[in-house]
Design a protein around this motif. Structure first.
Motif, PDB file in Angstrom:
ATOM      1  N   ALA A  79      -0.685  -1.587  -4.631  1.00 24.58           N
ATOM      2  CA  ALA A  79      -0.518  -1.048  -3.285  1.00 24.58           C
ATOM      3  C   ALA A  79       0.412   0.157  -3.262  1.00 24.58           C
ATOM      4  CB  ALA A  79       0.020  -2.146  -2.368  1.00 24.58           C
ATOM      5  N   LEU A  80       1.415   0.131  -4.133  1.00 24.47           N
ATOM      6  CA  LEU A  80       2.401   1.206  -4.151  1.00 24.47           C
ATOM      7  C   LEU A  80       1.900   2.446  -4.873  1.00 24.47           C
ATOM      8  CD1 LEU A  80       5.651  -0.835  -4.939  1.00 24.47           C
ATOM      9  CD2 LEU A  80       5.109   0.323  -2.799  1.00 24.47           C
ATOM     10  N   THR A  81       1.164   2.243  -5.956  1.00 29.13           N
ATOM     11  CA  THR A  81       0.785   3.366  -6.819  1.00 29.13           C
ATOM     12  C   THR A  81      -0.631   3.858  -6.593  1.00 29.13           C
ATOM     13  OG1 THR A  81       0.080   1.853  -8.585  1.00 29.13           O
ATOM     14  CG2 THR A  81       2.365   2.609  -8.624  1.00 29.13           C
ATOM     15  N   GLY A  82      -1.490   3.018  -6.033  1.00 25.92           N
ATOM     16  CA  GLY A  82      -2.902   3.397  -5.873  1.00 25.92           C
ATOM     17  C   GLY A  82      -3.123   4.692  -5.114  1.00 25.92           C
ATOM     18  N   PRO A  83      -2.726   4.777  -3.847  1.00 23.87           N
ATOM     19  CA  PRO A  83      -3.019   5.997  -3.054  1.00 23.87           C
ATOM     20  C   PRO A  83      -2.326   7.229  -3.585  1.00 23.87           C
ATOM     21  CG  PRO A  83      -2.380   4.147  -1.644  1.00 23.87           C
ATOM     22  CD  PRO A  83      -2.070   3.749  -3.040  1.00 23.87           C
ATOM     23  N   ALA A  84      -1.110   7.044  -4.202  1.00 17.95           N
ATOM     24  CA  ALA A  84      -0.332   8.221  -4.627  1.00 17.95           C
ATOM     25  C   ALA A  84      -0.560   8.560  -6.088  1.00 17.95           C
ATOM     26  CB  ALA A  84       1.160   7.952  -4.387  1.00 17.95           C
ATOM     27  N   THR A  91       6.343  -9.292   2.154  1.00 18.60           N
ATOM     28  CA  THR A  91       6.545 -10.599   2.810  1.00 18.60           C
ATOM     29  C   THR A  91       5.299 -11.466   2.688  1.00 18.60           C
ATOM     30  OG1 THR A  91       8.063  -9.569   4.387  1.00 18.60           O
ATOM     31  CG2 THR A  91       7.185 -11.732   4.966  1.00 18.60           C
ATOM     32  N   VAL A  92       4.124 -10.867   2.909  1.00 14.62           N
ATOM     33  CA  VAL A  92       2.861 -11.616   2.821  1.00 14.62           C
ATOM     34  C   VAL A  92       2.655 -12.154   1.413  1.00 14.62           C
ATOM     35  CG1 VAL A  92       0.341 -11.392   2.889  1.00 14.62           C
ATOM     36  CG2 VAL A  92       1.742 -10.413   4.733  1.00 14.62           C
ATOM     37  N   LEU A  93       2.921 -11.328   0.408  1.00 18.01           N
ATOM     38  CA  LEU A  93       2.762 -11.758  -0.982  1.00 18.01           C
ATOM     39  C   LEU A  93       3.740 -12.888  -1.306  1.00 18.01           C
ATOM     40  CD1 LEU A  93       2.322  -8.258  -2.662  1.00 18.01           C
ATOM     41  CD2 LEU A  93       0.597 -10.075  -2.585  1.00 18.01           C
ATOM     42  N   ALA A  94       4.964 -12.765  -0.801  1.00 17.98           N
ATOM     43  CA  ALA A  94       5.963 -13.805  -1.053  1.00 17.98           C
ATOM     44  C   ALA A  94       5.540 -15.132  -0.421  1.00 17.98           C
ATOM     45  CB  ALA A  94       7.323 -13.365  -0.511  1.00 17.98           C
ATOM     46  N   GLU A  95       4.969 -15.040   0.779  1.00 21.44           N
ATOM     47  CA  GLU A  95       4.487 -16.258   1.448  1.00 21.44           C
ATOM     48  C   GLU A  95       3.380 -16.922   0.645  1.00 21.44           C
ATOM     49  OE1 GLU A  95       3.362 -14.676   5.209  1.00 21.44           O
ATOM     50  OE2 GLU A  95       5.379 -14.861   6.111  1.00 21.44           O
ATOM     51  N   GLN A  96       2.497 -16.100   0.046  1.00 23.16           N
ATOM     52  CA  GLN A  96       1.396 -16.641  -0.747  1.00 23.16           C
ATOM     53  C   GLN A  96       1.904 -17.295  -2.031  1.00 23.16           C
ATOM     54  OE1 GLN A  96      -0.921 -12.988  -0.937  1.00 23.16           O
ATOM     55  NE2 GLN A  96      -2.491 -13.866   0.401  1.00 23.16           N
ATOM     56  N   VAL A  97       2.974 -16.731  -2.621  1.00 24.96           N
ATOM     57  CA  VAL A  97       3.571 -17.329  -3.817  1.00 24.96           C
ATOM     58  C   VAL A  97       4.178 -18.685  -3.476  1.00 24.96           C
ATOM     59  CG1 VAL A  97       5.438 -17.109  -5.512  1.00 24.96           C
ATOM     60  CG2 VAL A  97       3.991 -15.138  -5.000  1.00 24.96           C
ATOM     61  N   ILE A  98       4.911 -18.749  -2.350  1.00 22.14           N
ATOM     62  CA  ILE A  98       5.540 -20.007  -1.926  1.00 22.14           C
ATOM     63  C   ILE A  98       4.479 -21.072  -1.635  1.00 22.14           C
ATOM     64  CG2 ILE A  98       6.862 -21.106  -0.070  1.00 22.14           C
ATOM     65  CD1 ILE A  98       8.499 -18.537   0.133  1.00 22.14           C
ATOM     66  N   ALA A  99       3.354 -20.638  -1.039  1.00 21.22           N
ATOM     67  CA  ALA A  99       2.283 -21.579  -0.683  1.00 21.22           C
ATOM     68  C   ALA A  99       1.478 -22.030  -1.896  1.00 21.22           C
ATOM     69  CB  ALA A  99       1.365 -20.948   0.353  1.00 21.22           C
ATOM     70  N   ASP A 115      11.803   0.891  -1.429  1.00 24.81           N
ATOM     71  CA  ASP A 115      11.458   1.144  -0.031  1.00 24.81           C
ATOM     72  C   ASP A 115      10.669   0.002   0.605  1.00 24.81           C
ATOM     73  OD1 ASP A 115      12.695   3.569  -0.130  1.00 24.81           O
ATOM     74  OD2 ASP A 115      10.875   4.706  -0.597  1.00 24.81           O
ATOM     75  N   VAL A 116      10.202  -0.990  -0.208  1.00 28.55           N
ATOM     76  CA  VAL A 116       9.350  -2.036   0.358  1.00 28.55           C
ATOM     77  C   VAL A 116      10.137  -3.267   0.798  1.00 28.55           C
ATOM     78  CG1 VAL A 116       7.418  -1.300  -1.066  1.00 28.55           C
ATOM     79  CG2 VAL A 116       8.834  -3.217  -1.825  1.00 28.55           C
ATOM     80  N   HIS A 117      11.473  -3.250   0.594  1.00 30.35           N
ATOM     81  CA  HIS A 117      12.249  -4.382   1.091  1.00 30.35           C
ATOM     82  C   HIS A 117      12.092  -4.458   2.612  1.00 30.35           C
ATOM     83  CE1 HIS A 117      14.039  -5.509  -2.667  1.00 30.35           C
ATOM     84  NE2 HIS A 117      14.477  -4.276  -2.886  1.00 30.35           N
ATOM     85  N   GLY A 118      11.612  -5.594   3.068  1.00 28.34           N
ATOM     86  CA  GLY A 118      11.348  -5.742   4.495  1.00 28.34           C
ATOM     87  C   GLY A 118       9.944  -5.323   4.881  1.00 28.34           C
ATOM     88  N   ASP A 119       9.198  -4.740   3.885  1.00 28.76           N
ATOM     89  CA  ASP A 119       7.818  -4.334   4.123  1.00 28.76           C
ATOM     90  C   ASP A 119       6.957  -5.583   4.305  1.00 28.76           C
ATOM     91  OD1 ASP A 119       5.006  -3.594   3.511  1.00 28.76           O
ATOM     92  OD2 ASP A 119       5.879  -1.623   3.087  1.00 28.76           O
TER      93      ASP A 119
END
Length: 326
Positions: A316-321, A293-301, A285-289
């Motif tokens: 982020a996905l498992t913490g609240p639930a 995107t922010v994490l991917a940008e940080q990896v590229i940088a 469900d996070v494709h396009g989330d």
């Protein structure tokens, strides 16, 4: 999909109504939203069935042997369930379902329930829905459940993790001895059956099997030594000896606590699979989330490595639930 009255359906399945059992398994195969309610309703009634897995190369007579075992257990007054897992069509996703034709002699017996299931591309020789389908048959009051899988191969030894006792079928003149060592089925077999024993070379196949089993890992005193039984399943010959071997293995497992260990391992694997599937759906469900995107940008940088990024995404996905076990 229309909702169903789950308690009523389970009650009717417990009474032996085949349509109710069929409906429950259909809910399993269709991954119904009511599946959780079905499993919860069945849970108090499960844990009693003896699960026997049958596997082997195509042409060794798995369906004929399964049918013969059904007859033997019915003579003993047992209620029997059969899950016949067929290979799926690569075009339609449907199964050939030839096993139901070969077991048609039991179709009118209310003490037998036969269900063909398609693998739908799932490796391991089993349908992904098989564990839950087993729970349905167990909860519906089957004393014995026979699981017949598609042909054995390098990736098709999964039956060992699903069954209490695994039966490997071979036939003379099919090169099964070499294939057995190659595919690793010597390790998964608790009982070996040389079917079509009226053919030339049956005794040689038995000797080869016994020799190869003797070359296996050293066994301590009291360890299980796999039985090797000859049958002509089409004529019912040797089938009572197979049942006897199965009952001996079951008694040995119960005496040493092995049966409980196998079922505990099976339940743990089932829970893990459900959890991993749920997690995979959430990740999907996070494709396009924006978080991804922010994490991917940080990896590229070069600000983050991909493992740290993955850890943060999982958090982020498992913490609240996340729900702690009670």
């Amino acid at each position: 999909m229309a909702t169903v009255d789950v308690p009523d359906l389970v009650t009717r399945a417990r009474q032996g109504q085949p349509r109710a059992v069929a409906r429950l398994i259909s809910l399993v195969e269709g991954a119904s939203p009511q599946l959780r309610a079905v499993m919860a309703a069945l849970a108090p009634h499960t844990g009693h069935a003896y699960v026997v897995g049958l596997t082997g190369s195509p042409g060794v007579g798995k369906s004929t042997s399964t049918s013969a075992l059904v007859s033997a257990y019915r003579r003993a007054g047992k209620r029997v369930g059969v899950l016949a897992v067929d290979p799926s069509s690569p075009f339609s996703g449907g199964a050939l379902l030839g096993d139901r034709v070969r077991m048609s002699e039991h179709a009118s017996d209310p003490g037998v329930y036969i269900r063909s299931m398609a693998t739908r591309g799932h490796l391991g020789g089993l349908s992904w829905a098989a564990p839950q389908a087993l729970r349905v048959l167990d909860g519906a009051g089957c004393d014995v459940i026979l699981v017949e899988t598609v042909g054995v191969g390098q990736s098709e030894v999964e039956i060992a993790s699903l069954a209490d006792t695994s039966v490997v079928l071979l036939a003379p003149g099919m090169g099964d001895g070499i294939q057995a060592a190659k595919a690793g089925i010597l390790e998964i077999g608790d009982v070996f059956v040389v079917n079509k024993a009226d053919r030339e070379g049956a005794d040689a196949t038995v000797r080869e099997l016994n020799h190869m089993l003797g070359l296996g890992e050293a066994r301590a005193a009291g360890d299980w030594r796999p039985s090797v039984v000859k049958t002509v399943a089409a004529r019912g010959e040797g089938v009572d000896e197979v049942v006897e071997a199965l009952e001996k293995h079951r008694a040995w497992m119960e005496e040493r606590g092995v049966l409980t260990e196998r079922r505990l391992r099976r339940a743990a694997h089932e829970v893990e699979s459900i959890a991993v599937t749920a997690l995979r759906e959430r990740i999907g469900d996070v494709h396009g989330d924006r978080r991804l995107t922010v994490l991917a940008e940080q990896v590229i940088a070069g600000d983050l490595d991909p493992y740290t990024a993955a850890d943060r995404l999982l958090a982020a996905l498992t913490g609240p639930a996340a729900v702690a076990p009670e």
